[in-house]
Design an enzyme around this catalytic site. Structure first.
Site, PDB file in Angstrom:
ATOM      1  N   LYS A   3       7.068   5.476-125.211  1.00 25.36           N
ATOM      2  CA  LYS A   3       7.289   6.250-126.350  1.00 25.36           C
ATOM      3  C   LYS A   3       8.704   6.301-126.298  1.00 25.36           C
ATOM      4  O   LYS A   3       9.424   6.573-125.323  1.00 25.36           O
ATOM      5  CB  LYS A   3       6.515   7.695-126.199  1.00 25.36           C
ATOM      6  N   SER A  24       2.044  13.426-131.620  1.00 26.81           N
ATOM      7  CA  SER A  24       3.176  12.761-131.859  1.00 26.81           C
ATOM      8  C   SER A  24       3.037  11.393-131.347  1.00 26.81           C
ATOM      9  O   SER A  24       3.947  10.495-131.875  1.00 26.81           O
ATOM     10  CB  SER A  24       4.334  13.585-131.466  1.00 26.81           C
ATOM     11  N   SER A  27      -0.259  16.132-128.102  1.00 26.08           N
ATOM     12  CA  SER A  27       0.550  14.603-128.665  1.00 26.08           C
ATOM     13  C   SER A  27       0.022  13.453-128.052  1.00 26.08           C
ATOM     14  O   SER A  27       0.573  12.509-128.385  1.00 26.08           O
ATOM     15  CB  SER A  27       1.852  15.074-128.493  1.00 26.08           C
TER      16      SER A  27
END
Lengths: 487, 97
Positions: free
Chosen positions: A77, A152, A176
């Site tokens: 990420k 997210s 997330s």
């Protein structure tokens, strides 16, 4: 069929038997990204040159020196810093930012012999539930490209679901990792707060953030958590608690496991199909010898409000470091320093980030502090006590991960409150600091649903044992979206 | 608590060092108002004598021996600085003439 339908065990066997090399696995990742990412839009930066070089070198390492994750590709990420590989948090304010050191988890990935192939899109600074808040691109759900992948860590889940990479790392502040894992039909774990070092994770809400693994099956997830977990001198909130050998404990036996099902988790706002998939999963677990009781977490309905005040307050402080001075975007044509700060931040941050910075600043200001920030911290205490109380008598708490399957792109973008409501089942877990996993447990109109298994502080082991037993008894995790086979 | 006014939003934006237009202030006032309205649900809770939680785990100071360790090289640390002069970060004038 691709190599990435194989588990880590099967991949290691293939390497061992000479069916393919580490270089082939790396090439496969880049080939699939090239083939699929025009549709999925998961990757921001690729690490092609270095990864290819690293793979060739690793193929020379004797098998007896290799661990279970050695040579396997992973996506990271974009809020986790990677030395020499652009890291933007999907924000314009960090455009072109080249980290000068690796996050502790990235260092640990390298020690485990994993090959980082690229950086994964996200909602800007991890603020969002759909990946629509990225300044660069909107990642799509591989099961239906008109739907969001969640957020997210949307691209971390989508890239694994599309078979671009077999592993990824995400981060979870209010759901997330788990919500996108549920939306994309993969396995995502938010470890106990403090289990994994946050050094090198660009901070959103420091008392809630945790890095965790996303994979296609529970066993591989356990392996990856083991690789990244542990105390770190660079993160004073990382916990000095021994990391068990999670994967070795997975045997499918959960006889006598005491499961609590909070009635608030199957209540108002949770779609019928979602409820049914959870009830069916509970039947499966009962069949394996677990007991199931209904319990109550009475303060659940206050979690969302407490979360937005606390996380935004922490964010308003954490994001003050982005001022255009030492790195990232800097506004031009400004008259003085104050204007440089204001213009850089106004042009560099997206609307959701601005909203939360302002909400946080407001909550912390004189005159509102007691009514908002302190009140939210007190609510947090009550929420945490709810969990402590249930865990006195139960081993795990089970419910859905999200109230619905993935929604359509654009459906909630103009309505922050509806968007926030997606996280209503994941947020309390971060407030309580306990670990939780999402694993596939069904479909609604062809879109995956997730089962959330919540454990006691530092008891990821029981979560993994439960998830593994369920996975062995069902076949949801073996299904792949149509896009998997390419176009 | 009443809804946030446009002026309050502008004040908060200033505190947070965010340039904001009139139009934006209006939009954010409306959106932030909805969020703070929703936050009022917390007032239903009786929190008398409830300790606030800032951290879920008992956090203690982490100490180490006071031994100097090598940090990053200055050159490396300056790599992302857009404007620099003689190894220092250049910024616009702080004091206006």
């Amino acid at each position: 069929m691709t190599l990435f339908k194989l588990s880590s065990k099967e991949l290691q066997e293939g390497l061992h038997n000479g069916e393919f090399k580490i270089a082939d696995l790396t090439n496969e990742a880049f080939a699939r990204i090239e083939n699929l990412d025009n549709d999925v839009q998961a990757f921001l930066a690729l690490n092609k040159e270095k990864a290819t070089e690293q793979a060739a070198q690793m193929d020379q390492v004797p098998f007896e020196q290799r661990g279970p994750l050695f040579g396997l590709p992973i996506g990271v990420k974009d809020n986790i810093v990677t030395e020499g590989l652009e890291t933007t948090c999907a924000s314009k304010i960090l455009e072109g930012f080249m980290p000068i050191y690796d996050a502790t988890v990235v260092k640990k990935l390298r020690e485990a012999g994993m090959v980082t192939v690229g950086k994964l899109n996200m909602d800007e600074f991890a603020m969002g539930s759909s990946n629509e808040n990225s300044a660069y691109k909107t990642t799509k759900n591989p099961w239906n490209l008109n739907h969001v992948p969640g957020g997210s860590s949307g691209a971390s889940a989508a890239s694994v679901a599309a078979g671009e990479v077999p592993f990824s790392l995400g981060s979870d502040t209010g759901g997330s990792i788990r919500q996108p894992a549920a939306y994309c039909g993969v396995v995502g774990m938010k470890p106990t707060y403090g289990r994994v070092s946050r050094f090198g994770l660009v901070a959103f809400a420091s008392s809630l953030d945790q890095i965790g693994p996303i994979t296609r099956n529970v066993y591989d997830n356990a392996l990856l958590l083991e690789a990244i977990a542990g105390v770190d001198p660079s993160d004073s909130t990382s916990a000095d608690v021994p990391v068990p050998n999670y994967a070795s404990k997975l045997n499918g036996d959960i006889k006598g496991l005491r499961i609590a099902v909070p009635k608030e988790y199957l209540g108002e706002g949770v779609k019928e199909e979602v409820k049914n998939s959870v009830l069916q999963a509970l039947e499966v677990l009962k069949g394996l010898g677990a007991t199931v009781d209904e319990v109550s977490l009475p303060h659940s309905k206050y979690a969302l409000a407490a979360y937005y005040i606390l996380s935004s307050s922490e964010a308003s402080s954490n994001l003050s470091r982005f001022d255009g001075i030492r790195y990232g975007f800097r506004a031009e044509n400004v008259k003085n320093l104050m204007e440089l700060y204001k213009e850089t931040r106004a042009q560099g941050f997206g609307d959701e980030v601005k909203r939360r910075i302002m909400l946080g600043t407001y909550s912390l200001s004189a005159g509102t502090y007691d009514a908002y920030y302190k009140k939210a911290q007190q609510a947090r205490t009550l929420i945490k006590q709810d969990y402590d109380k249930v865990f006195e008598n139960y081993d795990v708490i089970i419910g859905p991960t999200a109230p619905t399957a993935a929604f359509e792109i654009g459906a909630n973008i103009d309505d922050p409150m509806t968007m926030y409501a997606n996280d209503i089942l994941t947020i309390p877990i971060n407030l309580a600091g306990v670990p939780a996993i999402s694993i596939p447990c069904g479909f609604d109109n062809g879109l995956p649903l997730g089962l959330q298994i919540i454990g006691k502080h530092f008891d990821e082991e029981t979560i993994y044992r439960t998830a593994y037993a369920y996975e062995q008894a069902t076949d949801f995790n073996t299904q792949t979206p149509q896009i998997w086979e390419g176009k | 608590m009443a809804k946030l006014s446009k002026e309050e939003v502008k004040h908060v934006a200033h505190l947070a060092r965010l340039a904001i237009t009139d139009e934006e202030a209006e939009k954010f006032a409306d959106q932030l108002g909805k969020i703070t309205d929703f936050a009022q649900t917390l007032n239903e809770l009786d929190t008398t004598n409830v300790e606030p939680t800032s951290h879920v785990l008992p956090i203690v100071n982490v100490m180490r021996e006071d031994v100097a360790q090598k940090g990053l090289d200055r050159e490396v640390m300056m790599q992302n600085v857009k404007e620099q002069v003689d190894g220092q970060v250049k910024v616009p004038a702080i004091l206006e003439d």
